[in-house]
Design a protein around this motif. Sequence first.
Motif, short mmCIF file in Angstrom:
data_model
loop_
_atom_site.label_atom_id
_atom_site.label_comp_id
_atom_site.label_asym_id
_atom_site.label_seq_id
_atom_site.Cartn_x
_atom_site.Cartn_y
_atom_site.Cartn_z
N CYS A 1 8.10 -5.04 5.50
CA CYS A 1 6.80 -5.33 4.91
C CYS A 1 6.37 -6.76 5.21
O CYS A 1 7.20 -7.66 5.31
CB CYS A 1 6.87 -5.14 3.39
N ALA B 1 7.11 2.68 10.56
CA ALA B 1 5.73 2.76 11.04
C ALA B 1 5.76 2.41 12.52
O ALA B 1 6.39 1.43 12.92
CB ALA B 1 4.83 1.79 10.28
N GLN C 1 6.24 5.63 6.57
CA GLN C 1 6.79 4.85 5.47
C GLN C 1 6.79 5.69 4.20
O GLN C 1 6.16 6.74 4.14
CB GLN C 1 5.95 3.59 5.25
N VAL D 1 -0.37 1.01 6.67
CA VAL D 1 -0.49 0.02 7.73
C VAL D 1 -1.97 -0.34 7.77
O VAL D 1 -2.83 0.55 7.86
CB VAL D 1 -0.02 0.58 9.11
N VAL E 1 2.03 -4.35 7.07
CA VAL E 1 2.88 -3.17 6.95
C VAL E 1 3.32 -3.12 5.50
O VAL E 1 3.81 -4.12 4.96
CB VAL E 1 4.08 -3.25 7.90
N ASN F 1 2.51 6.55 10.73
CA ASN F 1 3.07 5.84 9.59
C ASN F 1 3.97 6.78 8.80
O ASN F 1 3.49 7.64 8.08
CB ASN F 1 1.94 5.30 8.71
#
Length: 151
Positions: free
Chosen positions: A91, A72, A109, A115, A150, A107
């Motif tokens: 995270c 991210a 991820q 996020v 996150v 982002n």
Amino acid sequence: MGLRKRAAATVVTLIAAFLLPLAAQAPAQAAATAWTPGISPLHDGEWVMRDIPGGDQADSWLKNCARASGIACVSVGQGDGKQSIFHLYKCGTRSLSNFIDALSVLNNQTGGAEVRFTGPNVGTYRAPANPNVIWKFPNAATYDFNTMSVC
């Protein structure tokens, strides 16, 4: 040299002595309007790049930052037309400092991770995982954000 010429030369010298120091202060005062955005903690392998040109160039840097899956990237203004870009993957909840304007997130991820930015007055704003979308947040909300999560 005549009296008038001497008087004129004295006036010019006095004006120069007064104005030159003021002119030298102007760039220093302009630079003082910038700020340094921060995210804490930054974990091992995470990083920040500063002084990235704003606008479309910042978006290009943001896309480059988030090329890898699981990453991210957060871009936020520095108050001088430039951006700070944060490369994040771990995270957790983090504290924000000097988040004032021009906040964007890409982002990339996996697994539906988000996020999330939270502020005491504006609540929570989300940037869902999507490697093709740059999420842009209003300046009034960005100024209020004090935490970010996150994942």
